[in-house]
Design a protein around this motif. Sequence first.
Motif, PDB file in Angstrom:
ATOM      1  N   GLU A  80       0.852  -1.200   0.000  1.00 33.26           N
ATOM      2  CA  GLU A  80       0.000   0.000   0.000  1.00 33.26           C
ATOM      3  C   GLU A  80       0.879   1.238   0.000  1.00 33.26           C
ATOM      4  O   GLU A  80       2.097   1.157   0.186  1.00 33.26           O
ATOM      5  CB  GLU A  80      -0.912   0.003   1.230  1.00 33.26           C
ATOM      6  CG  GLU A  80      -0.133  -0.036   2.538  1.00 33.26           C
ATOM      7  CD  GLU A  80      -1.045  -0.076   3.752  1.00 33.26           C
ATOM      8  OE1 GLU A  80      -2.137   0.491   3.673  1.00 33.26           O
ATOM      9  OE2 GLU A  80      -0.641  -0.664   4.776  1.00 33.26           O
ATOM     10  N   ALA A  81       0.224   2.382  -0.200  1.00 29.99           N
ATOM     11  CA  ALA A  81       0.894   3.675  -0.108  1.00 29.99           C
ATOM     12  C   ALA A  81       0.031   4.610   0.731  1.00 29.99           C
ATOM     13  O   ALA A  81      -1.191   4.403   0.872  1.00 29.99           O
ATOM     14  CB  ALA A  81       1.136   4.265  -1.492  1.00 29.99           C
ATOM     15  N   GLU A  84      -5.853   7.415 -10.250  1.00 33.48           N
ATOM     16  CA  GLU A  84      -5.705   6.026 -10.718  1.00 33.48           C
ATOM     17  C   GLU A  84      -4.220   5.662 -10.565  1.00 33.48           C
ATOM     18  O   GLU A  84      -3.417   5.901 -11.446  1.00 33.48           O
ATOM     19  CB  GLU A  84      -6.152   5.904 -12.180  1.00 33.48           C
ATOM     20  CG  GLU A  84      -7.612   6.263 -12.413  1.00 33.48           C
ATOM     21  CD  GLU A  84      -8.019   6.083 -13.857  1.00 33.48           C
ATOM     22  OE1 GLU A  84      -7.287   5.376 -14.597  1.00 33.48           O
ATOM     23  OE2 GLU A  84      -9.054   6.645 -14.256  1.00 33.48           O
ATOM     24  N   VAL A  85      -3.905   5.075  -9.430  1.00 34.60           N
ATOM     25  CA  VAL A  85      -2.511   4.925  -9.028  1.00 34.60           C
ATOM     26  C   VAL A  85      -2.030   3.493  -9.274  1.00 34.60           C
ATOM     27  O   VAL A  85      -2.747   2.523  -8.997  1.00 34.60           O
ATOM     28  CB  VAL A  85      -2.335   5.290  -7.537  1.00 34.60           C
ATOM     29  CG1 VAL A  85      -0.851   5.263  -7.155  1.00 34.60           C
ATOM     30  CG2 VAL A  85      -2.920   6.662  -7.252  1.00 34.60           C
ATOM     31  N   PHE A  86      -0.822   3.389  -9.801  1.00 35.64           N
ATOM     32  CA  PHE A  86      -0.141   2.094  -9.936  1.00 35.64           C
ATOM     33  C   PHE A  86       1.325   2.299  -9.574  1.00 35.64           C
ATOM     34  O   PHE A  86       1.805   3.443  -9.478  1.00 35.64           O
ATOM     35  CB  PHE A  86      -0.286   1.525 -11.359  1.00 35.64           C
ATOM     36  CG  PHE A  86       0.350   2.363 -12.428  1.00 35.64           C
ATOM     37  CD1 PHE A  86       1.668   2.166 -12.823  1.00 35.64           C
ATOM     38  CD2 PHE A  86      -0.375   3.375 -13.052  1.00 35.64           C
ATOM     39  CE1 PHE A  86       2.253   2.939 -13.802  1.00 35.64           C
ATOM     40  CE2 PHE A  86       0.214   4.169 -14.032  1.00 35.64           C
ATOM     41  CZ  PHE A  86       1.526   3.949 -14.409  1.00 35.64           C
ATOM     42  N   VAL A  87       2.033   1.200  -9.368  1.00 33.52           N
ATOM     43  CA  VAL A  87       3.445   1.246  -9.003  1.00 33.52           C
ATOM     44  C   VAL A  87       4.252   0.632 -10.136  1.00 33.52           C
ATOM     45  O   VAL A  87       3.951  -0.475 -10.604  1.00 33.52           O
ATOM     46  CB  VAL A  87       3.723   0.502  -7.684  1.00 33.52           C
ATOM     47  CG1 VAL A  87       5.214   0.528  -7.352  1.00 33.52           C
ATOM     48  CG2 VAL A  87       2.930   1.114  -6.546  1.00 33.52           C
ATOM     49  N   LYS A  88       5.280   1.347 -10.555  1.00 31.20           N
ATOM     50  CA  LYS A  88       6.197   0.862 -11.586  1.00 31.20           C
ATOM     51  C   LYS A  88       7.531   0.535 -10.923  1.00 31.20           C
ATOM     52  O   LYS A  88       8.087   1.357 -10.184  1.00 31.20           O
ATOM     53  CB  LYS A  88       6.381   1.924 -12.664  1.00 31.20           C
ATOM     54  CG  LYS A  88       7.245   1.484 -13.846  1.00 31.20           C
ATOM     55  CD  LYS A  88       7.314   2.600 -14.880  1.00 31.20           C
ATOM     56  CE  LYS A  88       8.157   2.219 -16.079  1.00 31.20           C
ATOM     57  NZ  LYS A  88       8.248   3.316 -17.061  1.00 31.20           N
ATOM     58  N   GLN A  91      -7.672  -0.529  -6.865  1.00 30.60           N
ATOM     59  CA  GLN A  91      -9.129  -0.445  -6.860  1.00 30.60           C
ATOM     60  C   GLN A  91      -9.621   0.637  -5.904  1.00 30.60           C
ATOM     61  O   GLN A  91     -10.701   1.199  -6.103  1.00 30.60           O
ATOM     62  CB  GLN A  91      -9.716  -1.808  -6.464  1.00 30.60           C
ATOM     63  CG  GLN A  91      -9.382  -2.936  -7.423  1.00 30.60           C
ATOM     64  CD  GLN A  91      -9.922  -2.693  -8.810  1.00 30.60           C
ATOM     65  OE1 GLN A  91     -11.077  -2.289  -8.984  1.00 30.60           O
ATOM     66  NE2 GLN A  91      -9.089  -2.906  -9.826  1.00 30.60           N
ATOM     67  N   SER A  92      -8.825   0.896  -4.841  1.00 28.12           N
ATOM     68  CA  SER A  92      -9.212   1.954  -3.891  1.00 28.12           C
ATOM     69  C   SER A  92      -8.662   3.277  -4.400  1.00 28.12           C
ATOM     70  O   SER A  92      -7.491   3.601  -4.194  1.00 28.12           O
ATOM     71  CB  SER A  92      -8.662   1.648  -2.500  1.00 28.12           C
ATOM     72  OG  SER A  92      -7.268   1.460  -2.554  1.00 28.12           O
ATOM     73  N   ARG A  93      -9.502   4.033  -5.093  1.00 28.83           N
ATOM     74  CA  ARG A  93      -9.055   5.275  -5.738  1.00 28.83           C
ATOM     75  C   ARG A  93      -9.046   6.404  -4.720  1.00 28.83           C
ATOM     76  O   ARG A  93      -9.992   7.188  -4.615  1.00 28.83           O
ATOM     77  CB  ARG A  93      -9.945   5.605  -6.920  1.00 28.83           C
ATOM     78  CG  ARG A  93      -9.915   4.506  -7.981  1.00 28.83           C
ATOM     79  CD  ARG A  93     -10.571   4.935  -9.256  1.00 28.83           C
ATOM     80  NE  ARG A  93     -10.402   3.933 -10.293  1.00 28.83           N
ATOM     81  CZ  ARG A  93     -10.821   4.082 -11.547  1.00 28.83           C
ATOM     82  NH1 ARG A  93     -11.424   5.203 -11.902  1.00 28.83           N
ATOM     83  NH2 ARG A  93     -10.621   3.136 -12.426  1.00 28.83           N
ATOM     84  N   MET A 129      -4.207   0.669  -2.211  1.00 28.02           N
ATOM     85  CA  MET A 129      -3.719  -0.650  -1.796  1.00 28.02           C
ATOM     86  C   MET A 129      -3.597  -1.557  -3.030  1.00 28.02           C
ATOM     87  O   MET A 129      -4.399  -1.459  -3.963  1.00 28.02           O
ATOM     88  CB  MET A 129      -4.659  -1.289  -0.772  1.00 28.02           C
ATOM     89  CG  MET A 129      -4.753  -0.526   0.534  1.00 28.02           C
ATOM     90  SD  MET A 129      -5.708  -1.423   1.765  1.00 28.02           S
ATOM     91  CE  MET A 129      -4.649  -2.826   2.047  1.00 28.02           C
ATOM     92  N   TRP A 130      -2.587  -2.439  -3.013  1.00 30.34           N
ATOM     93  CA  TRP A 130      -2.374  -3.370  -4.120  1.00 30.34           C
ATOM     94  C   TRP A 130      -2.193  -4.809  -3.625  1.00 30.34           C
ATOM     95  O   TRP A 130      -2.862  -5.703  -4.082  1.00 30.34           O
ATOM     96  CB  TRP A 130      -1.123  -2.979  -4.919  1.00 30.34           C
ATOM     97  CG  TRP A 130      -1.216  -1.655  -5.603  1.00 30.34           C
ATOM     98  CD1 TRP A 130      -1.795  -1.388  -6.798  1.00 30.34           C
ATOM     99  CD2 TRP A 130      -0.701  -0.419  -5.106  1.00 30.34           C
ATOM    100  NE1 TRP A 130      -1.681  -0.059  -7.099  1.00 30.34           N
ATOM    101  CE2 TRP A 130      -1.014   0.567  -6.081  1.00 30.34           C
ATOM    102  CE3 TRP A 130      -0.018  -0.034  -3.952  1.00 30.34           C
ATOM    103  CZ2 TRP A 130      -0.667   1.897  -5.919  1.00 30.34           C
ATOM    104  CZ3 TRP A 130       0.333   1.281  -3.788  1.00 30.34           C
ATOM    105  CH2 TRP A 130       0.015   2.236  -4.759  1.00 30.34           C
ATOM    106  N   ASN A 131      -1.237  -5.014  -2.727  1.00 31.36           N
ATOM    107  CA  ASN A 131      -0.850  -6.355  -2.246  1.00 31.36           C
ATOM    108  C   ASN A 131      -0.567  -7.288  -3.428  1.00 31.36           C
ATOM    109  O   ASN A 131      -1.153  -8.359  -3.568  1.00 31.36           O
ATOM    110  CB  ASN A 131      -1.935  -6.950  -1.344  1.00 31.36           C
ATOM    111  CG  ASN A 131      -1.404  -8.114  -0.526  1.00 31.36           C
ATOM    112  OD1 ASN A 131      -0.193  -8.230  -0.309  1.00 31.36           O
ATOM    113  ND2 ASN A 131      -2.284  -8.998  -0.104  1.00 31.36           N
TER     114      ASN A 131
END
Length: 776
Positions: free
Chosen positions: A209-210, A223-227, A241-243, A248-250
């Motif tokens: 998560e962040a 719309e967040v993602f991690v690269k 999914q939690s905008r 959170m991603w996990n």
Amino acid sequence: MQRPPPEDFSLKETKPHLGGGKVTGDKLTTTYDLVEQMQYLYARVVKAKDLPGKDLTGSCDPYVEVKLGNYRGTTRHFEKKSNPEWNQVFAFSKDRVQASYLEATVKDKDLVKDDLIGRVVFDLNEIPKRVPPDSPLAPQWYRLEDGKGQKVKGELMLAVWFGTQADEAFPEAWHSDAATVSGTDALANIRSKVYLSPKLWYLRVNVIEAQDLIPSDKGRYPEVFVKVIMGNQALRTRVSQSRSINPMWNEDLMFVVAEPLEEPLILSVEDRVAPNKDEVLGRCAVPLQYLDKRFDHRPVNSRWVNLEKHVIMEGGEKKEIKFASKIHMRICLEGGYHVLDESTHYSSDLRPTAKQLWKPNIGVLELGVLNATGLMPMKAREGGRGTTDAYCVAKYGQKWIRTRTIIDSFTPRWNEQYTWEVFDPCTVVTVGVFDNCHLHGGDKNNGGGKDSRIGKVRIRLSTLEADRVYTHSYPLLVLHPNGVKKMGEIHLAVRFTCSSLLNMMYMYSLPLLPKMHYLHPLTVSQLDNLRHQATQIVSTRLTRAEPPLRKEVVEYMLDVGSHMWSMRRSKANFFRIMGVLSGIIAVGKWFEQICVWKNPITTVLIHILFIILVIYPELILPTIFLYLFLIGVWYYRWRPRHPPHMDTRLSHADSAHPDELDEEFDTFPTSRPSDIVRMRYDRLRSIAGRIQTVVGDLATQGERLQSLLSWRDPRATALFVLFCLIAAVILYVTPFQWVAFIIGLYVLRHPRLRYRLPSVPLNFFRRLPARTDCML
């Protein structure tokens, strides 16, 4: 018109004169007993002293020329030095000796003509012989003479002796074969070398998560993602999914890294503000040297890392925002997996990365690379004359070996021997033959200087009997766009020595891969991507060695690209399945013949057996096992006596249609002109490649069943035959109802009583050999 005779693609057993015909006691300590002895004349030029000078300063620019007949080798020269030290070794093949004297001449290098300082001459009949493990011959001082036999000022220290390729000086010596090669780079390119693959780790990045992200547009849901970037590998998570500003991603991302762990891991949290525009909300770099190393399935501790964000001001300067967002991650190096850098069908090593998890070795593999015959001309030299400069590469485990290059010969003789530790008998050693294209200006003249492939041989250790020396001549087959072609034959001697038969038999009950592959399995797409990255890392590292083991060589040895679609290979896998099913079809036809009373005596006997088994059902299983035991013993007399080799008929290489070969050698993506056709064609090839893999895996399972009684793996068949005998005896004395009751309870047991690792029978089955080793 008479048709040319078909090419001979068969394996030939040979009887070479190994080890010079000596009978050795302890073969584990014997050096070079799997190759033919080659005699060499060695000359070690150590140093000189008190050399006279020609100029006013009294100094000279000395070097030494060692000459034997038409062959001559020279040391490097020193400038203005009267007491130079060279310590260089020269080796002259005794087969090519055409003189009775060896001359070592000291010369003074000059722009116009080199001046003679003095020489030392040796009569070949007076030169001593040395055989390891004797200590090296001590060099001596010799007075220099002029051309008339008169003593001159200065002395030269050297040692001269006759020896074999087992001599310690052999690998680094200048060879008479290299007399036509100019330049120190080219000379380094023809020497034999041993290489080690880099130690590879799987790197697992679990992005959880962040918190406290600061998007530029506060009026929209981010719309967040991690690269994540590791070297040339880049992966990204799905959009959270939690905008919100606390996404959170996990999600797990896997990478391959190699020691030394120098490059940092770069993570960036990004917001998709538009379809083709991403905004960086924060970035951090994680050094790999201090990461936790995980050896089992227990999770490591997670941690929060500050994200840095730089804002570009109007003046072009970067301003760092002090208030930092955070990202929650769990990062570790996975030591419990085996990093796959080669196809699982041809694996030469199955150990986990962490040395703490390694088991003791079970034996030793010894490979003697003797010679090659009938090689094809691979390139043209001055005057259009075809030539080949061949060398061999063998790979087993992390150790690669490269023999010396034999210059300009279609029948090269290497006679080099190498040894590997064996940790699992169900592994494959790969031997490839290549043409060295980096001599005589080959970099410029040969399409960028790629070494050409001449052929490859794969030998599965489990198909070899322990302590037996196998000497065979293997065909070198290469598939070209115009069909399969035999490029020559390579002569190998192989011996697999088992240190403990009990330990090796026990290996058949263990899982093929380390435990982590079963407790936390990786997906098929992950494994494909990770294997691609691993092969790229290995080829890059070996290319940086000196002399380099080039990328095209490493990729050919590791079967890079073997997963691509091929009509020929798919057809071959289909017929492999038909070959497996042919046994079941034959039993069905035999039973049909019983039913139609084709042989009345056989039918009556089957009726009697059927009635007995109906009355006494407890005899069914022991009778089946007893029959399997008898069939296995019966087939022992026809067990294979030779190791496997490339089979053109099995691979359908000799009957492939030209259009199929054109498709197989087509580029990916295809070179078809239409964009739509290209897209559809590539998609079809990708899907068909997966189907081809599944069909091949099905054929492999069936062939493993066949190998239970075929003695292809003598230890596995012996274990199975012994099990059949014991099972037959036990089932004869145990009531069938009890056996059925125990088996039923075992199959229906509670999940708490089940073990997550594969069972012993499944492990045994997965270790059985299939005919994949013989596939081109």
